[in-house]
Structure formats: structure tokens, C-alpha cells
Design a protein around this motif. Structure first.
Motif, PDB file in Angstrom:
ATOM      1  N   SER A 111     -12.390   6.698  11.850  1.00 31.36           N
ATOM      2  CA  SER A 111     -11.059   6.342  12.333  1.00 31.36           C
ATOM      3  C   SER A 111     -10.531   5.084  11.647  1.00 31.36           C
ATOM      4  CB  SER A 111     -11.069   6.153  13.850  1.00 31.36           C
ATOM      5  OG  SER A 111     -11.821   4.998  14.189  1.00 31.36           O
ATOM      6  N   ASN A 112     -11.392   4.333  10.953  1.00 31.59           N
ATOM      7  CA  ASN A 112     -10.973   3.120  10.270  1.00 31.59           C
ATOM      8  C   ASN A 112     -10.738   3.339   8.778  1.00 31.59           C
ATOM      9  OD1 ASN A 112     -10.940   1.464  12.514  1.00 31.59           O
ATOM     10  ND2 ASN A 112     -13.129   1.066  12.379  1.00 31.59           N
ATOM     11  N   LYS A 113     -10.674   4.585   8.356  1.00 32.57           N
ATOM     12  CA  LYS A 113     -10.399   4.858   6.944  1.00 32.57           C
ATOM     13  C   LYS A 113      -8.960   4.489   6.634  1.00 32.57           C
ATOM     14  CE  LYS A 113     -13.845   8.152   5.735  1.00 32.57           C
ATOM     15  NZ  LYS A 113     -14.195   8.981   4.645  1.00 32.57           N
ATOM     16  N   VAL A 114      -8.758   3.983   5.420  1.00 32.18           N
ATOM     17  CA  VAL A 114      -7.438   3.553   4.977  1.00 32.18           C
ATOM     18  C   VAL A 114      -7.121   4.286   3.680  1.00 32.18           C
ATOM     19  CG1 VAL A 114      -6.103   1.574   4.169  1.00 32.18           C
ATOM     20  CG2 VAL A 114      -7.779   1.268   5.988  1.00 32.18           C
ATOM     21  N   ALA A 130       2.073   4.443  -6.489  1.00 36.79           N
ATOM     22  CA  ALA A 130       2.443   5.691  -5.818  1.00 36.79           C
ATOM     23  C   ALA A 130       1.437   6.828  -6.017  1.00 36.79           C
ATOM     24  CB  ALA A 130       3.848   6.147  -6.210  1.00 36.79           C
ATOM     25  N   VAL A 131       0.262   6.533  -6.567  1.00 29.98           N
ATOM     26  CA  VAL A 131      -0.790   7.542  -6.736  1.00 29.98           C
ATOM     27  C   VAL A 131      -1.957   7.160  -5.834  1.00 29.98           C
ATOM     28  CG1 VAL A 131      -2.409   8.603  -8.353  1.00 29.98           C
ATOM     29  CG2 VAL A 131      -0.100   7.995  -9.121  1.00 29.98           C
ATOM     30  N   GLU A 132      -2.419   8.140  -5.039  1.00 32.32           N
ATOM     31  CA  GLU A 132      -3.511   7.858  -4.118  1.00 32.32           C
ATOM     32  C   GLU A 132      -4.828   7.677  -4.859  1.00 32.32           C
ATOM     33  OE1 GLU A 132      -5.130   9.265   0.241  1.00 32.32           O
ATOM     34  OE2 GLU A 132      -3.932  10.651  -0.928  1.00 32.32           O
ATOM     35  N   VAL A 133      -5.543   6.609  -4.512  1.00 37.02           N
ATOM     36  CA  VAL A 133      -6.859   6.337  -5.080  1.00 37.02           C
ATOM     37  C   VAL A 133      -7.825   7.361  -4.503  1.00 37.02           C
ATOM     38  CG1 VAL A 133      -8.711   4.614  -5.190  1.00 37.02           C
ATOM     39  CG2 VAL A 133      -6.337   3.892  -5.355  1.00 37.02           C
ATOM     40  N   LYS A 134      -8.770   7.852  -5.317  1.00 33.36           N
ATOM     41  CA  LYS A 134      -9.681   8.926  -4.899  1.00 33.36           C
ATOM     42  C   LYS A 134     -10.455   8.590  -3.627  1.00 33.36           C
ATOM     43  CE  LYS A 134     -10.925   9.975  -9.489  1.00 33.36           C
ATOM     44  NZ  LYS A 134     -11.995  10.199 -10.424  1.00 33.36           N
ATOM     45  N   ASP A 135     -11.114   7.445  -3.600  1.00 35.38           N
ATOM     46  CA  ASP A 135     -11.940   7.077  -2.452  1.00 35.38           C
ATOM     47  C   ASP A 135     -11.127   6.204  -1.498  1.00 35.38           C
ATOM     48  OD1 ASP A 135     -14.163   8.395  -3.461  1.00 35.38           O
ATOM     49  OD2 ASP A 135     -14.844   6.631  -4.565  1.00 35.38           O
ATOM     50  N   ASP A 136     -11.212   6.524  -0.213  1.00 32.08           N
ATOM     51  CA  ASP A 136     -10.494   5.749   0.788  1.00 32.08           C
ATOM     52  C   ASP A 136     -11.106   4.370   0.961  1.00 32.08           C
ATOM     53  OD1 ASP A 136      -8.742   7.814   1.411  1.00 32.08           O
ATOM     54  OD2 ASP A 136     -10.071   8.645   2.939  1.00 32.08           O
ATOM     55  N   LEU A 174     -14.806  -0.683  -5.406  1.00 25.93           N
ATOM     56  CA  LEU A 174     -14.524  -1.520  -6.570  1.00 25.93           C
ATOM     57  C   LEU A 174     -14.275  -0.698  -7.832  1.00 25.93           C
ATOM     58  CD1 LEU A 174     -14.145  -4.413  -7.390  1.00 25.93           C
ATOM     59  CD2 LEU A 174     -16.590  -4.580  -7.815  1.00 25.93           C
ATOM     60  N   ARG A 175     -15.042   0.344  -8.074  1.00 26.08           N
ATOM     61  CA  ARG A 175     -14.848   1.167  -9.276  1.00 26.08           C
ATOM     62  C   ARG A 175     -13.453   1.780  -9.287  1.00 26.08           C
ATOM     63  NH1 ARG A 175     -16.105   1.128 -13.972  1.00 26.08           N
ATOM     64  NH2 ARG A 175     -18.278   0.863 -13.462  1.00 26.08           N
ATOM     65  N   GLU A 176     -13.010   2.325  -8.157  1.00 27.15           N
ATOM     66  CA  GLU A 176     -11.680   2.929  -8.082  1.00 27.15           C
ATOM     67  C   GLU A 176     -10.588   1.875  -8.267  1.00 27.15           C
ATOM     68  OE1 GLU A 176     -10.780   6.140  -7.995  1.00 27.15           O
ATOM     69  OE2 GLU A 176     -12.910   6.537  -8.216  1.00 27.15           O
ATOM     70  N   LEU A 177     -10.796   0.702  -7.702  1.00 29.02           N
ATOM     71  CA  LEU A 177      -9.832  -0.389  -7.853  1.00 29.02           C
ATOM     72  C   LEU A 177      -9.737  -0.807  -9.324  1.00 29.02           C
ATOM     73  CD1 LEU A 177      -7.979  -2.237  -6.179  1.00 29.02           C
ATOM     74  CD2 LEU A 177      -9.869  -3.844  -6.062  1.00 29.02           C
ATOM     75  N   ALA A 178     -10.866  -0.958  -9.990  1.00 32.29           N
ATOM     76  CA  ALA A 178     -10.879  -1.327 -11.408  1.00 32.29           C
ATOM     77  C   ALA A 178     -10.176  -0.260 -12.244  1.00 32.29           C
ATOM     78  CB  ALA A 178     -12.317  -1.522 -11.893  1.00 32.29           C
ATOM     79  N   ASN A 179     -10.448   1.009 -11.976  1.00 36.86           N
ATOM     80  CA  ASN A 179      -9.790   2.085 -12.716  1.00 36.86           C
ATOM     81  C   ASN A 179      -8.286   2.081 -12.491  1.00 36.86           C
ATOM     82  OD1 ASN A 179     -12.222   2.932 -13.776  1.00 36.86           O
ATOM     83  ND2 ASN A 179     -12.493   4.579 -12.302  1.00 36.86           N
ATOM     84  N   SER A 180      -7.853   1.834 -11.270  1.00 33.46           N
ATOM     85  CA  SER A 180      -6.423   1.792 -10.971  1.00 33.46           C
ATOM     86  C   SER A 180      -5.721   0.670 -11.724  1.00 33.46           C
ATOM     87  CB  SER A 180      -6.189   1.619  -9.464  1.00 33.46           C
ATOM     88  OG  SER A 180      -6.643   2.745  -8.766  1.00 33.46           O
ATOM     89  N   PHE A 181      -6.379  -0.472 -11.837  1.00 32.97           N
ATOM     90  CA  PHE A 181      -5.800  -1.611 -12.550  1.00 32.97           C
ATOM     91  C   PHE A 181      -6.082  -1.565 -14.050  1.00 32.97           C
ATOM     92  CE2 PHE A 181      -5.864  -3.673  -8.308  1.00 32.97           C
ATOM     93  CZ  PHE A 181      -4.528  -4.038  -8.260  1.00 32.97           C
ATOM     94  N   GLN A 182      -6.760  -0.530 -14.502  1.00 36.58           N
ATOM     95  CA  GLN A 182      -7.190  -0.395 -15.897  1.00 36.58           C
ATOM     96  C   GLN A 182      -7.920  -1.666 -16.341  1.00 36.58           C
ATOM     97  OE1 GLN A 182      -3.547   0.956 -17.973  1.00 36.58           O
ATOM     98  NE2 GLN A 182      -4.506   2.969 -18.030  1.00 36.58           N
ATOM     99  N   ALA A 183      -8.903  -2.030 -15.548  1.00 38.26           N
ATOM    100  CA  ALA A 183      -9.711  -3.224 -15.810  1.00 38.26           C
ATOM    101  C   ALA A 183     -11.155  -2.816 -16.082  1.00 38.26           C
ATOM    102  CB  ALA A 183      -9.655  -4.165 -14.601  1.00 38.26           C
ATOM    103  N   LEU A 184     -11.836  -3.631 -16.869  1.00 37.48           N
ATOM    104  CA  LEU A 184     -13.251  -3.411 -17.154  1.00 37.48           C
ATOM    105  C   LEU A 184     -14.077  -3.940 -15.988  1.00 37.48           C
ATOM    106  CD1 LEU A 184     -13.134  -4.732 -20.812  1.00 37.48           C
ATOM    107  CD2 LEU A 184     -13.416  -2.340 -20.142  1.00 37.48           C
TER     108      LEU A 184
END
Length: 184
Positions: free
Chosen positions: A26-29, A35-41, A53-63
Motif C-alpha cells: 500500500s506504500n508503493k509510489v 512523463a514516462v513511468e519508471v519501471k520499478d516503483d 537507484l539504477r532506475e533513477l540513474a537511467n532516467s537521468f542518463q547518469a553513470l
């Protein structure tokens, strides 16, 4: 009597685990980036949002570099500016057909080591073609990269993405920049 106590303890454990799972579920976000949903909640816990963290890095196109010895994760976002050019003329829109062009990339603010770079083009149907891959021996925070001339056919109308990747010493390829070419 012992059977009743054991049964009660087992039921209490199952109920407690189910409640803990239900509370976590119930605490999933849902997390959106541009405007594109990140794969993992993400998860909301004690008023704080935790994100993968991996999904966040990919979204920001960061290493993302993991230091196992110190149990630390480091994010690096280099500035990568690209343009596509034919002869001496940069472009961003084309008509369907075959074009010969190069990709120029200026990289700066690179704060970690990399071992290679790669440039590819992705068509509107999500088919990816590697333009060029090159090993990099640099330990500098800035450099330029120019691809060899590519002979490419824009077969359908839509958005084609030129994508610039970097490979970290742990052999992980990460997309760090995109450039869009629109075909009419």
C-alpha cells in the motif's frame, strides 16, 4: 493444548507477515520522469520516498558506479552535447531517404573513469543500429568524439534517436545523452 498454541503461533506469524506485505504494497509510489513511468516503483516509508537507484540513474542518463569495498554508490552525470551534420551543415530534420552524416559529441564534466563510448541510432520502431564503438583511454574530464561517416536510410516518418553511451570499468553500458532527428 500444545497443538492449539502452535497453531495460534503459526496463524499469528502468517497474519503478521501478510499485514507487513500489505502495508508495503500500500506504500508503493509510482515514479514518473519526463512523463514516462519508471519501471520499478518507489516506496513511501515514514514520510520519505525511496527509489531504486539504477532506475533513477537511467532516467537521468547518469553513470552509476558501485564501490563494493566501501558499500557506496556514486552517480555521475557528464555533460554530453551532440549534433548531427552532413558535410558542413548540421541538421535535425530529414525527408525519408538515404543520408550520409557524422555525429559530433562534446563531453565535459566527466568525473569518473570510462573504458569506451558508443553511438547508435534508434528508429521509430525501436530498432537500434550501432554507428560506432570506440575504446577510450582518457582520464580527463572532457573530450570530443566524432563518428565515422554513416550511410543511413530513414525509411519511415517519425523520430529517430541518436544515443550516446559510456561504458564504466565494470563493463556496464549507460546511455548518457540523446539527440532526436525527425523524419518527414
Amino acid at each position: 493444548m500444545k497443538k492449539k498454541i502452535v497453531l495460534a503461533a503459526v496463524l499469528l506469524c502468517i497474519w503478521g507477515g501478510s499485514m507487513a506485505f500489505a502495508n508495503t504494497a500500500s506504500n508503493k509510489v509510482s515514479v514518473f520522469f519526463n512523463a514516462v513511468e519508471v519501471k520499478d516503483d518507489g516506496i513511501l516509508l515514514d514520510g520519505k520516498t525511496f527509489l531504486p537507484l539504477r532506475e533513477l540513474a537511467n532516467s537521468f542518463q547518469a553513470l552509476l558506479v558501485w564501490d563494493d569495498r566501501n558499500k557506496s554508490a556514486k552517480l555521475f552525470k557528464p555533460n554530453v552535447h551532440m549534433f548531427v551534420y552532413q558535410g558542413n551543415t548540421p541538421f535535425g530534420m530529414v525527408k525519408r531517404g538515404t543520408y550520409k552524416f557524422n555525429v559530433f559529441a562534446q563531453i565535459d564534466e566527466l568525473k569518473t573513469d570510462i573504458t569506451a563510448v558508443k553511438v547508435s541510432i534508434i528508429d521509430p520502431k525501436n530498432n537500434e543500429k550501432v554507428i560506432q564503438t570506440k575504446s577510450v583511454d582518457r582520464k580527463t574530464d572532457n573530450f570530443w568524439f566524432v563518428t565515422e561517416e554513416l550511410d543511413y536510410r530513414f525509411t519511415v516518418s517519425g523520430k529517430y534517436i541518436i544515443r550516446f553511451y559510456m561504458r564504466t570499468p565494470d563493463e556496464e553500458w549507460t546511455a548518457v545523452s540523446d539527440k532526436v532527428i525527425t523524419s518527414q
